[in-house]
Design a protein around this motif. Structure first.
Motif, PDB file in Angstrom:
ATOM      1  N   LEU A 334      32.494  36.959  39.818  1.00 43.39           N
ATOM      2  CA  LEU A 334      33.907  36.567  39.841  1.00 43.39           C
ATOM      3  C   LEU A 334      34.715  37.414  40.824  1.00 43.39           C
ATOM      4  CD1 LEU A 334      36.331  34.965  38.850  1.00 43.39           C
ATOM      5  CD2 LEU A 334      36.502  36.551  36.919  1.00 43.39           C
ATOM      6  N   PRO A 335      34.658  38.757  40.778  1.00 42.40           N
ATOM      7  CA  PRO A 335      35.433  39.528  41.757  1.00 42.40           C
ATOM      8  C   PRO A 335      35.001  39.290  43.199  1.00 42.40           C
ATOM      9  CG  PRO A 335      34.128  40.983  40.348  1.00 42.40           C
ATOM     10  CD  PRO A 335      34.075  39.622  39.745  1.00 42.40           C
ATOM     11  N   VAL A 341      38.450  34.543  48.403  1.00 48.76           N
ATOM     12  CA  VAL A 341      39.649  33.704  48.324  1.00 48.76           C
ATOM     13  C   VAL A 341      40.876  34.496  48.780  1.00 48.76           C
ATOM     14  CG1 VAL A 341      41.210  32.484  46.766  1.00 48.76           C
ATOM     15  CG2 VAL A 341      38.722  32.228  46.504  1.00 48.76           C
ATOM     16  N   ILE A 342      41.023  35.716  48.268  1.00 47.15           N
ATOM     17  CA  ILE A 342      42.179  36.537  48.617  1.00 47.15           C
ATOM     18  C   ILE A 342      42.145  36.915  50.099  1.00 47.15           C
ATOM     19  CG2 ILE A 342      43.320  38.748  48.199  1.00 47.15           C
ATOM     20  CD1 ILE A 342      42.273  38.541  45.284  1.00 47.15           C
ATOM     21  N   GLY A 343      40.960  37.250  50.604  1.00 49.81           N
ATOM     22  CA  GLY A 343      40.843  37.547  52.026  1.00 49.81           C
ATOM     23  C   GLY A 343      41.231  36.359  52.883  1.00 49.81           C
ATOM     24  N   ILE A 369      43.381  43.854  49.517  1.00 50.01           N
ATOM     25  CA  ILE A 369      42.885  43.526  48.180  1.00 50.01           C
ATOM     26  C   ILE A 369      41.543  42.809  48.285  1.00 50.01           C
ATOM     27  CG2 ILE A 369      43.332  42.180  46.087  1.00 50.01           C
ATOM     28  CD1 ILE A 369      46.321  42.612  46.602  1.00 50.01           C
ATOM     29  N   GLY A 370      41.472  41.855  49.206  1.00 47.07           N
ATOM     30  CA  GLY A 370      40.219  41.130  49.393  1.00 47.07           C
ATOM     31  C   GLY A 370      39.084  42.025  49.837  1.00 47.07           C
ATOM     32  N   VAL A 371      39.354  42.918  50.810  1.00 50.62           N
ATOM     33  CA  VAL A 371      38.319  43.829  51.294  1.00 50.62           C
ATOM     34  C   VAL A 371      37.870  44.774  50.180  1.00 50.62           C
ATOM     35  CG1 VAL A 371      37.786  45.681  52.926  1.00 50.62           C
ATOM     36  CG2 VAL A 371      39.128  43.712  53.676  1.00 50.62           C
ATOM     37  N   ALA A 447      32.364  32.045  52.973  1.00 50.26           N
ATOM     38  CA  ALA A 447      31.911  33.159  52.138  1.00 50.26           C
ATOM     39  C   ALA A 447      32.082  32.850  50.654  1.00 50.26           C
ATOM     40  CB  ALA A 447      32.676  34.433  52.505  1.00 50.26           C
ATOM     41  N   VAL A 448      33.126  32.101  50.307  1.00 48.44           N
ATOM     42  CA  VAL A 448      33.310  31.677  48.913  1.00 48.44           C
ATOM     43  C   VAL A 448      32.091  30.884  48.450  1.00 48.44           C
ATOM     44  CG1 VAL A 448      34.646  30.203  47.353  1.00 48.44           C
ATOM     45  CG2 VAL A 448      35.826  31.689  48.967  1.00 48.44           C
TER      46      VAL A 448
END
Length: 471
Positions: A334-335, A341-343, A369-371, A447-448
């Motif tokens: 999940l993370p 998604v955040i990236g 946050i994504g990284v 990547a997702v």
């Protein structure tokens, strides 16, 4: 603080300092490149080898020394790699010529083994329930070093001299060596074997050929004979490496390890994340330093450009431990998906809203946050999927995949941005940045899918580490 917490605090701090020393090495010379070019009277291409030489040896050292740590003790190999790095840093501070400085940077690249060795030591040194968060904090140190490495050198060069950039790095590295020597116990789990020197040579040659082709493709031409020849040599060498490793009793890399579903998908995701995310690390400083007369940009100084990166570093510092806690509760799939998604959202902001400083700060924070989620999740997924005796080897390969993707991503982004310039100038057109950031957004979408292909569900509890026999 309880007795157990005190017993963990010192080794944990030692690992953070060791990792910080290497993360600083990656970026601190970047702001000083124009000064180095002027000091040595070198061309832009020549001075770029200050970064390329470091990258080449780092990619080789990551896998090789990670494996040697599994074989002979991670603490021992970590101290050795940091010592070699310190010697390289001393040589860089005293370098009388650009050639010596490039050689010194190549020696510094040996410190790349710090990350896989630190992940392995965290697994061995800390209580099992603390390992995910510890790995998250170690991952976040990359963000601290990245941000500091882009801001502080400008101040040092302005106030003192470029050599003091390396003196500062030397000080941090020496402190890291002392901390590891004093507070880290030797690995209780090893897999003694003869060193596979043939495999090491083939892997090193294959990676060097591949990264040389990627790093010089934009300058030499992607279809030029040297670049195509290097790509062909890389493929041939890595294929031979795979064949040799399958037939070797004590291989440098256990090929079977790479077929474990969690390791396979984590490596694929790391490659794609590197491809997408590392473009921002090179493009954002260039964008904000562009004079407003070009129709975009803010005319920031070198130091000012580094300040734009601070939100990313701060976000990584917070996000990586948070990802560790979330993954410990529900598993790290999940993370990792959230990271992608955040990236992607961060890159979408860069592509659509880079006309004001606050949107650049916001996009950098979102991307951070994504990284942070990505680095912590990838490391934990790999660590939890392999035998303790293979932690250095497995995390080293994962780091190599991210490095290859990042090198390719940075070169592709640079090629796109410099393809079109404002008429009558050498300044890139704004459309190049928009296109590059859009492609990074698409890469994060891919990547997702790679992350979703990994084993387990999005709310599956964190799996117990495998205790299988290596080989």
């Amino acid at each position: 603080m309880t007795t157990q917490e005190r017993a963990v605090a010192a080794p944990f701090a030692a690992l953070l300092i060791a990792v910080l020393s290497f993360s600083l090495l990656q970026t601190m010379p970047v702001p000083a490149l124009p000064t180095l070019q002027q000091a040595f009277g070198a061309s832009t291409t020549s001075v770029s080898w200050v970064l390329s030489a470091f990258l080449l040896t780092a990619s080789v050292a990551t896998g090789l020394l990670g494996r040697l740590g599994d074989m002979f003790g991670k603490r021992r190999v970590l101290i050795a790699s940091l010592t070699v790095t310190a010697l390289g840093t001393l040589l860089a501070a005293l370098a009388p010529s650009l050639g010596v400085l490039i050689a010194a940077r190549a020696v510094q690249g040996v410190g790349a083994a710090t990350f896989p060795l630190a992940f392995g030591l965290a697994r061995e040194q800390f209580p099992r329930e603390r390992v995910p968060v510890a790995i998250g904090w170690i991952s976040s140190t990359f963000g601290i070093g990245f941000g500091v490495g882009l801001v502080v050198p400008g101040l040092i060069v302005d106030a003192l001299d470029w050599r003091w950039v390396f003196w500062l790095m030397l000080l941090v590295t020496v402190v890291g060596i002392a901390a590891v020597a004093l507070f880290i116990r030797e690995s209780p789990v090893t897999s003694p074997a003869r060193v596979d020197w043939v495999g090491a040579l083939l892997l090193s040659a294959g990676l060097v050929a591949l990264l040389l082709a990627i790093s010089n493709g934009r300058v030499w031409g992607w279809a030029s004979p040297p670049v195509l020849g290097l790509f062909a040599a890389a493929v041939a060498l890595l294929v031979v490496f795979g064949v040799v490793e399958r037939r070797t009793a004590a291989p440098l890399v256990d090929i079977g390890l790479l077929r474990i579903p969690a390791v396979l998908t984590s490596n694929a995701t790391a490659l794609i994340i590197g491809l997408g995310m590392y473009g921002a690390f090179t493009l954002v400083p260039l964008l904000v330093q562009t004079p407003p007369s070009a129709g975009y940009g803010f005319g920031a100084s070198v130091t000012g450009a580094g300040l734009f990166i601070i939100p990313m570093a701060v976000a990584m510092l917070v996000a990586s431990p948070l990802a560790g806690r979330l993954g410990a509760a529900v598993g790290f799939k999940l993370p990792l998906v959230l990271a992608c998604v955040i990236g992607g959202l961060g890159f979408l902001l860069f592509a659509t809203a880079h006309d004001t400083p606050w949107t650049i700060y916001l996009a950098n924070g979102v991307l951070g946050i994504g990284v942070g989620f990505a680095f912590a999740s990838l490391a934990n997924l790999v660590v939890s999927a392999v035998d303790p005796r293979q932690t250095g080897e497995a995390t080293g390969i994962n780091t190599i995949m991210r490095t290859i993707g990042g090198t390719f991503g940075a070169q592709i982004a640079s090629t796109i941005v410099t393809a079109n310039t404002i008429p009558g100038t050498r300044t890139p057109a704004e459309s190049g940045y928009t296109t590059a950031f859009t492609l990074s957004t698409i890469a994060m979408g891919v990547a997702v899918l790679a992350a979703l292909a990994g084993p387990g569900t999005l709310r599956r509890p964190a799996p117990a580490p495998l205790e299988r026999v290596a080989g």
